[in-house]
Design a protein around this motif. Structure first.
Motif, short mmCIF file in Angstrom:
data_model
loop_
_atom_site.label_atom_id
_atom_site.label_comp_id
_atom_site.label_asym_id
_atom_site.label_seq_id
_atom_site.Cartn_x
_atom_site.Cartn_y
_atom_site.Cartn_z
N GLN A 1 6.02 55.61 83.96
CA GLN A 1 5.02 54.53 83.82
C GLN A 1 4.56 54.36 82.37
OE1 GLN A 1 3.89 52.60 86.40
NE2 GLN A 1 5.29 53.65 87.78
N GLU B 1 -8.81 57.95 87.66
CA GLU B 1 -7.62 58.24 86.86
C GLU B 1 -7.73 57.46 85.56
OE1 GLU B 1 -2.75 57.96 87.43
OE2 GLU B 1 -3.98 56.28 88.04
N ALA C 1 2.91 48.84 80.86
CA ALA C 1 2.08 47.88 81.60
C ALA C 1 0.62 48.03 81.21
CB ALA C 1 2.28 48.09 83.10
N LYS D 1 -0.14 46.47 77.78
CA LYS D 1 -0.18 45.01 77.94
C LYS D 1 -1.53 44.58 78.56
CE LYS D 1 3.07 41.53 79.41
NZ LYS D 1 4.24 41.21 80.20
N PHE D 2 -1.97 45.37 79.54
CA PHE D 2 -3.25 45.08 80.22
C PHE D 2 -4.40 45.15 79.22
CE2 PHE D 2 -7.10 46.66 82.29
CZ PHE D 2 -7.24 45.83 83.38
N LYS E 1 -4.47 42.31 76.76
CA LYS E 1 -4.87 41.03 77.36
C LYS E 1 -6.34 41.02 77.81
CE LYS E 1 -2.55 37.77 80.41
NZ LYS E 1 -1.49 37.61 81.41
N ARG E 2 -6.78 42.12 78.43
CA ARG E 2 -8.12 42.12 79.07
C ARG E 2 -9.10 43.12 78.49
NH1 ARG E 2 -7.65 41.58 85.51
NH2 ARG E 2 -5.98 40.06 85.67
N HIS F 1 -8.27 49.16 86.21
CA HIS F 1 -6.88 48.69 86.19
C HIS F 1 -6.27 48.56 87.57
CE1 HIS F 1 -2.46 49.37 85.74
NE2 HIS F 1 -2.63 48.50 84.77
N HIS F 2 -6.50 49.56 88.44
CA HIS F 2 -5.95 49.46 89.80
C HIS F 2 -6.74 50.30 90.80
CE1 HIS F 2 -3.66 53.06 88.32
NE2 HIS F 2 -3.83 53.48 89.57
N LYS G 1 -1.31 39.32 92.64
CA LYS G 1 -1.48 38.00 93.27
C LYS G 1 -1.51 38.11 94.80
CE LYS G 1 0.10 35.05 89.56
NZ LYS G 1 -1.09 35.26 88.75
N GLY H 1 -6.09 39.26 93.10
CA GLY H 1 -6.26 39.63 91.69
C GLY H 1 -6.49 41.10 91.44
N LEU I 1 -4.80 44.84 91.40
CA LEU I 1 -3.55 45.61 91.44
C LEU I 1 -3.78 46.80 92.37
CD1 LEU I 1 -0.67 46.17 90.36
CD2 LEU I 1 -1.73 47.40 88.45
N1 CMX Z 1 -4.98 44.01 87.65
C1 CMX Z 1 -5.07 42.71 88.01
N2 CMX Z 1 -4.24 41.73 87.53
C2 CMX Z 1 -3.31 42.12 86.64
C3 CMX Z 1 -3.15 43.45 86.21
C4 CMX Z 1 -4.05 44.42 86.76
N3 CMX Z 1 -3.96 45.71 86.41
N4 CMX Z 1 -2.14 43.52 85.33
C5 CMX Z 1 -1.67 42.27 85.20
N5 CMX Z 1 -2.36 41.43 85.99
C6 CMX Z 1 -2.17 39.99 86.15
C7 CMX Z 1 -2.25 39.27 84.82
O1 CMX Z 1 -3.59 38.98 84.46
C8 CMX Z 1 -1.45 38.01 85.09
O2 CMX Z 1 -2.21 37.08 85.80
P1 CMX Z 1 -2.14 35.51 85.44
O3 CMX Z 1 -0.70 35.12 85.73
O4 CMX Z 1 -3.14 34.90 86.36
O5 CMX Z 1 -2.48 35.44 83.98
C9 CMX Z 1 -0.35 38.52 86.03
O6 CMX Z 1 -0.85 39.73 86.62
C10 CMX Z 1 0.93 38.80 85.28
O7 CMX Z 1 0.59 39.71 84.24
P2 CMX Z 1 1.33 39.83 82.83
O8 CMX Z 1 0.32 40.25 81.81
O9 CMX Z 1 2.14 38.59 82.56
O10 CMX Z 1 2.24 41.06 82.99
P3 CMX Z 1 3.54 41.28 83.81
O11 CMX Z 1 3.83 40.19 84.78
O12 CMX Z 1 4.60 41.65 82.85
O13 CMX Z 1 3.10 42.59 84.63
C11 CMX Z 1 2.34 43.67 86.58
C12 CMX Z 1 2.04 42.59 85.54
C13 CMX Z 1 1.11 43.83 87.46
C14 CMX Z 1 3.55 43.21 87.40
C15 CMX Z 1 2.67 45.00 85.80
O14 CMX Z 1 1.56 45.37 85.03
C16 CMX Z 1 3.08 46.14 86.72
O15 CMX Z 1 4.23 46.21 87.12
N6 CMX Z 1 2.15 47.04 87.07
C17 CMX Z 1 2.45 48.13 87.94
C18 CMX Z 1 2.78 49.38 87.17
C19 CMX Z 1 1.61 49.92 86.40
O16 CMX Z 1 0.59 49.23 86.23
N7 CMX Z 1 1.73 51.17 85.93
C20 CMX Z 1 0.71 51.79 85.16
C21 CMX Z 1 0.14 53.12 85.58
C22 CMX Z 1 0.52 53.66 86.89
C23 CMX Z 1 -0.02 55.03 87.26
O17 CMX Z 1 0.66 56.04 86.99
O18 CMX Z 1 -1.09 55.12 87.90
#
Ligand code: CMX
Length: 138
Positions: A39, A54, A64, A67-68, A71-72, A77-78, A120, A124, A126
């Motif tokens: 990750q 966490e 990821a 990037k988060f 952007k924010r 985060h989740h 989505k 909204g 994750l």
């Molecule tokens: N919570 C809510 N929304 C999120 C988000 C989050 N954490 N991360 C991204 N988004 C939203 C964005 O705001 C964006 O929304 P809009 O289209 O409305 O603007 C949309 O998702 C797409 O986001 P993006 O910035 O264009 O980024 P990507 O599509 O490249 O990736 C996501 C988004 C969620 C698919 C990617 O972050 C992912 O695969 N996440 C899962 C893996 C992860 O987060 N791993 C980290 C740690 C894991 C751990 O060990 O616990």
């Protein structure tokens, strides 16, 4: 079945800078720090009763979490839900038309099996499914 909130993920730029707030100011107990290569994050777990916070620090600019934050900013985060039989949960969700990021489980922190739903699909938020394997420490 969904058993509990396993943990809440909080994205931070630097774990060592924020740890004093969580450990000393809030008085939470640090369970451990580890790298989750898959990750591209470093994570620290802090225990609160049956659940955990966490802290997630990106270890690469293309992670990821990086990037988060870009952007924010730092913040929640989740939401990770503890489940039994993660493969079956994924199958059930897919059959109900839920958009999954992971259609097969992958490795998460503490040796758990994890899979993410797309934000989505959950208003909204994750959402992570998390299944502890035998011998998992967290
Ligand atoms: N919570 C809510 N929304 C999120 C988000 C989050 N954490 N991360 C991204 N988004 C939203 C964005 O705001 C964006 O929304 P809009 O289209 O409305 O603007 C949309 O998702 C797409 O986001 P993006 O910035 O264009 O980024 P990507 O599509 O490249 O990736 C996501 C988004 C969620 C698919 C990617 O972050 C992912 O695969 N996440 C899962 C893996 C992860 O987060 N791993 C980290 C740690 C894991 C751990 O060990 O616990």
């Amino acid at each position: 079945m969904i058993k509990k909130v396993d943990h809440i993920g909080v994205a931070v730029r630097c774990i060592s800078e924020v740890l004093p707030f969580y450990e000393k100011t809030l008085g939470l107990q640090l369970q451990g720090i580890e790298h989750v290569e898959e990750q591209k994050v470093k994570v620290a777990f802090l225990k609160i009763g049956e659940t955990k916070i966490e802290l997630l620090e990106p270890t690469s600019d293309d992670s990821a979490v990086a990037k988060f934050i870009e952007k924010r900013g730092e913040g929640i985060h989740h939401l990770a839900l503890g489940v039994d039989d993660i493969k079956k949960r994924i199958e059930d969700l897919r059959n109900n038309g839920v958009k999954m990021i992971d259609e097969t489980p992958r490795n998460g922190a503490g040796g758990a099996s994890i899979a993410f739903l797309h934000p989505k699909a959950a208003n909204g938020v994750l959402v992570e499914l998390c299944e502890k394997r035998e011998g998992t420490v967290q």
